[in-house]
Design an enzyme around this catalytic site. Structure first.
Site, PDB file in Angstrom:
ATOM      1  N   ASN A 153       0.857  -1.187   0.000  1.00 46.32           N
ATOM      2  CA  ASN A 153       0.000   0.000   0.000  1.00 46.32           C
ATOM      3  C   ASN A 153       0.899   1.245   0.000  1.00 46.32           C
ATOM      4  OD1 ASN A 153      -1.413   2.280   1.092  1.00 46.32           O
ATOM      5  ND2 ASN A 153      -3.075   0.913   1.675  1.00 46.32           N
ATOM      6  N   ASP A 195      -0.117   4.503  -0.051  1.00 42.16           N
ATOM      7  CA  ASP A 195      -0.821   5.738   0.350  1.00 42.16           C
ATOM      8  C   ASP A 195       0.108   6.763   1.003  1.00 42.16           C
ATOM      9  OD1 ASP A 195      -3.148   4.477  -0.432  1.00 42.16           O
ATOM     10  OD2 ASP A 195      -3.935   4.199   1.593  1.00 42.16           O
ATOM     11  N   HIS A 196       1.008   6.257   1.867  1.00 43.91           N
ATOM     12  CA  HIS A 196       1.744   7.219   2.684  1.00 43.91           C
ATOM     13  C   HIS A 196       2.958   7.826   1.988  1.00 43.91           C
ATOM     14  CE1 HIS A 196      -1.208   6.840   5.663  1.00 43.91           C
ATOM     15  NE2 HIS A 196      -1.058   5.533   5.729  1.00 43.91           N
ATOM     16  N   ARG A 233       3.973  18.851   1.443  1.00 46.62           N
ATOM     17  CA  ARG A 233       4.524  20.047   0.810  1.00 46.62           C
ATOM     18  C   ARG A 233       3.725  20.526  -0.397  1.00 46.62           C
ATOM     19  NH1 ARG A 233       9.824  21.571   2.386  1.00 46.62           N
ATOM     20  NH2 ARG A 233       9.705  21.324   4.628  1.00 46.62           N
ATOM     21  N   HIS A 248      -5.622   3.727  -1.635  1.00 43.13           N
ATOM     22  CA  HIS A 248      -6.941   4.100  -1.109  1.00 43.13           C
ATOM     23  C   HIS A 248      -7.222   5.557  -1.487  1.00 43.13           C
ATOM     24  CE1 HIS A 248      -9.632   4.414   2.792  1.00 43.13           C
ATOM     25  NE2 HIS A 248     -10.277   4.759   1.691  1.00 43.13           N
ATOM     26  N   ARG A 269      -9.289   8.335  -0.769  1.00 44.06           N
ATOM     27  CA  ARG A 269     -10.257   8.732   0.259  1.00 44.06           C
ATOM     28  C   ARG A 269     -11.119   9.879  -0.241  1.00 44.06           C
ATOM     29  NH1 ARG A 269      -8.752   6.580   5.682  1.00 44.06           N
ATOM     30  NH2 ARG A 269     -10.561   7.743   6.377  1.00 44.06           N
ATOM     31  N   ARG A 291      -6.899  12.954   1.171  1.00 47.17           N
ATOM     32  CA  ARG A 291      -5.814  13.383   2.052  1.00 47.17           C
ATOM     33  C   ARG A 291      -4.457  12.810   1.633  1.00 47.17           C
ATOM     34  NH1 ARG A 291      -7.454  10.146   7.546  1.00 47.17           N
ATOM     35  NH2 ARG A 291      -9.427  11.202   7.100  1.00 47.17           N
ATOM     36  N   HIS A 292      -4.454  11.684   0.932  1.00 47.92           N
ATOM     37  CA  HIS A 292      -3.158  11.192   0.413  1.00 47.92           C
ATOM     38  C   HIS A 292      -3.242  10.932  -1.092  1.00 47.92           C
ATOM     39  CE1 HIS A 292      -5.100   7.441   1.629  1.00 47.92           C
ATOM     40  NE2 HIS A 292      -4.765   7.545   2.913  1.00 47.92           N
ATOM     41  N   GLU A 350      -8.699   0.667  -3.141  1.00 47.49           N
ATOM     42  CA  GLU A 350      -9.517   0.725  -1.920  1.00 47.49           C
ATOM     43  C   GLU A 350     -10.420   1.938  -1.990  1.00 47.49           C
ATOM     44  OE1 GLU A 350      -7.327   0.845   1.689  1.00 47.49           O
ATOM     45  OE2 GLU A 350      -6.397  -1.077   1.332  1.00 47.49           O
ATOM     46  N   THR A 385      -7.102   6.637  10.364  1.00 46.74           N
ATOM     47  CA  THR A 385      -6.935   5.559   9.402  1.00 46.74           C
ATOM     48  C   THR A 385      -8.224   4.744   9.412  1.00 46.74           C
ATOM     49  OG1 THR A 385      -5.563   3.650   8.785  1.00 46.74           O
ATOM     50  CG2 THR A 385      -5.808   4.089  11.144  1.00 46.74           C
ATOM     51  N   THR A 386      -8.253   3.675   8.608  1.00 44.06           N
ATOM     52  CA  THR A 386      -9.473   2.872   8.538  1.00 44.06           C
ATOM     53  C   THR A 386      -9.595   2.074   9.831  1.00 44.06           C
ATOM     54  OG1 THR A 386      -9.035   2.734   6.179  1.00 44.06           O
ATOM     55  CG2 THR A 386     -10.753   1.302   7.037  1.00 44.06           C
ATOM     56  N   GLU A 413     -11.213  -9.242   3.241  1.00 46.08           N
ATOM     57  CA  GLU A 413      -9.938  -8.887   3.855  1.00 46.08           C
ATOM     58  C   GLU A 413     -10.202  -8.687   5.335  1.00 46.08           C
ATOM     59  OE1 GLU A 413      -7.311  -6.204   1.830  1.00 46.08           O
ATOM     60  OE2 GLU A 413      -6.412  -5.526   3.709  1.00 46.08           O
ATOM     61  N   HIS A 448      -3.698  -4.436   7.840  1.00 45.66           N
ATOM     62  CA  HIS A 448      -3.801  -3.242   8.675  1.00 45.66           C
ATOM     63  C   HIS A 448      -2.888  -3.349   9.885  1.00 45.66           C
ATOM     64  CE1 HIS A 448      -5.197   0.465  10.443  1.00 45.66           C
ATOM     65  NE2 HIS A 448      -5.728   0.730   9.278  1.00 45.66           N
ATOM     66  N   GLY A 449      -1.906  -2.462   9.900  1.00 46.21           N
ATOM     67  CA  GLY A 449      -1.019  -2.345  11.048  1.00 46.21           C
ATOM     68  C   GLY A 449       0.076  -3.390  11.128  1.00 46.21           C
ATOM     69  N   GLY A 472       1.104  -1.343   4.367  1.00 46.18           N
ATOM     70  CA  GLY A 472       1.487  -0.030   3.869  1.00 46.18           C
ATOM     71  C   GLY A 472       2.319   0.785   4.832  1.00 46.18           C
ATOM     72  N   HIS A 473       1.686   1.287   5.879  1.00 44.34           N
ATOM     73  CA  HIS A 473       2.311   2.301   6.727  1.00 44.34           C
ATOM     74  C   HIS A 473       3.677   1.875   7.247  1.00 44.34           C
ATOM     75  CE1 HIS A 473       2.920   4.526  10.552  1.00 44.34           C
ATOM     76  NE2 HIS A 473       2.473   5.530   9.820  1.00 44.34           N
TER      77      HIS A 473
HETATM   78  N1  PXP Z   1      -5.911  -3.122   4.088  1.00 41.93           N
HETATM   79  C1  PXP Z   1      -6.871  -2.161   4.100  1.00 41.93           C
HETATM   80  C2  PXP Z   1      -8.235  -2.527   3.631  1.00 41.93           C
HETATM   81  C3  PXP Z   1      -6.573  -0.858   4.528  1.00 41.93           C
HETATM   82  O1  PXP Z   1      -7.538   0.079   4.526  1.00 41.93           O
HETATM   83  C4  PXP Z   1      -5.258  -0.548   4.906  1.00 41.93           C
HETATM   84  C5  PXP Z   1      -4.917   0.842   5.311  1.00 41.93           C
HETATM   85  O2  PXP Z   1      -5.165   1.720   4.283  1.00 41.93           O
HETATM   86  C6  PXP Z   1      -4.296  -1.563   4.849  1.00 41.93           C
HETATM   87  C7  PXP Z   1      -4.655  -2.850   4.465  1.00 41.93           C
HETATM   88  C8  PXP Z   1      -2.872  -1.318   5.192  1.00 41.93           C
HETATM   89  O3  PXP Z   1      -2.723  -0.916   6.503  1.00 41.93           O
HETATM   90  P1  PXP Z   1      -1.339  -0.362   7.005  1.00 41.93           P
HETATM   91  O4  PXP Z   1      -1.067   0.881   6.219  1.00 41.93           O
HETATM   92  O5  PXP Z   1      -1.559  -0.126   8.447  1.00 41.93           O
HETATM   93  O6  PXP Z   1      -0.310  -1.436   6.718  1.00 41.93           O
END
Ligand code: PXP
Length: 249
Positions: A12, A14-15, A23, A48, A50, A54-55, A75, A105-106, A156, A199-200, A221-222
């Site tokens: 992912n 996004d970040h 910036r 994702h 949104r 935001r990203h 997403e 976050t989600t 998921e 997630h996480g 992702g993060h």
């Molecule tokens: N899966 C889904 C459906 C998510 O919404 C996210 C966060 O955007 C992730 C996975 C990835 O989560 P993380 O960025 O915490 O790894």
């Protein structure tokens, strides 16, 4: 190695966009990160879009849809606006997530059971357009059954509660969450659903989850984008891949 199907890693990005948007310019470019992730062994790229942008931006999705060699997992919230964007790009996969403007976050999974009718109608055109529809839900039997009834091909499972419990040192809670995820991955698989999770997840939490034989994909992702600051994105991804492979061996 075992003869289980490979566990795919969706990265992912996004970040990367979060840092860019700090910036307001064009650097760093999420597409460049996605191409680097592909080269480092990502099996898919997740982004994702949104509602508040935001990203990831609309232009990012357009660029990713046009330039990726691996599947794009788009997403999105279950809104008409997002459905129209998905139908325009027809990504390989669409993952329906809950979205609240005020959240960082989600935070939780989608309430499928309470919105079954609406969601069934919402995902039908996406499936007809050839997108694999995934529903992001808590590891909860009622939600999994509802996701199955509305015609999703993929669920998921939200690993956030498990990862939070680990990070906060609540190890009994962590182990209970892990057990719930394990049971619900098996339950989803028994219904014929393809089961993903995410997630996480970090290097510290990925191994027990990656070991679930029913899982086909993790989306991370993060942590990977954070770790890329210290060791570079290819190395961050290679190490995650190694841990996932080790867990399956
Ligand atoms: N899966 C889904 C459906 C998510 O919404 C996210 C966060 O955007 C992730 C996975 C990835 O989560 P993380 O960025 O915490 O790894």
């Amino acid at each position: 190695m075992s003869d289980q199907p490979k566990l795919r890693l969706g990265v992912n990005i996004d970040h990367v966009a979060t840092v860019r948007n700090a910036r307001g310019g064009a650097y760093p470019d999420p597409l460049r990160a996605a191409k680097l992730a592909e080269e480092a062994g990502a099996d898919g790229i997740t982004a994702h879009l949104r509602e508040d942008r935001r990203h990831i931006s609309d232009a990012d999705i357009e660029a990713l849809a046009a330039a990726l060699s691996v599947p794009l997992n788009f997403e999105m919230a279950a809104t008409d606006e997002m459905q129209a964007i998905a139908l325009r790009h027809k990504p390989h996969a669409v993952c329906i997530v809950p979205e609240k403007r005020e959240e960082r976050t989600t935070e939780g999974g989608l309430e499928v059971a309470r919105e079954e009718n609406r969601l069934a109608h919402f995902i039908a055109p996406l499936r007809e357009a050839g997108c694999r529809v995934s529903i992001f839900i808590a590891a909860d039997r009622a939600q999994i059954e509802a996701a199955n009834r509305i015609g999703a091909e993929v669920i998921e499972l939200h690993t956030g509660a498990y990862c939070d419990a680990h990070a906060e040192g609540r190890f009994d809670d962590r182990d209970a969450e892990l057990e719930r995820l394990r049971e619900m991955a098996a339950f989803g698989h028994s219904l014929g659903l393809e089961v993903h999770a995410g997630h996480g997840l970090t290097y510290d939490t990925v191994v027990p989850v990656a070991a679930f034989p029913e899982l086909r994909e993790l989306n991370i992702g993060h942590f990977l984008i954070g770790e890329a600051i210290f060791r570079g994105l290819p190395s961050a991804i290679t190490e995650m891949r190694r841990l996932m492979d080790e867990a399956r061996a």
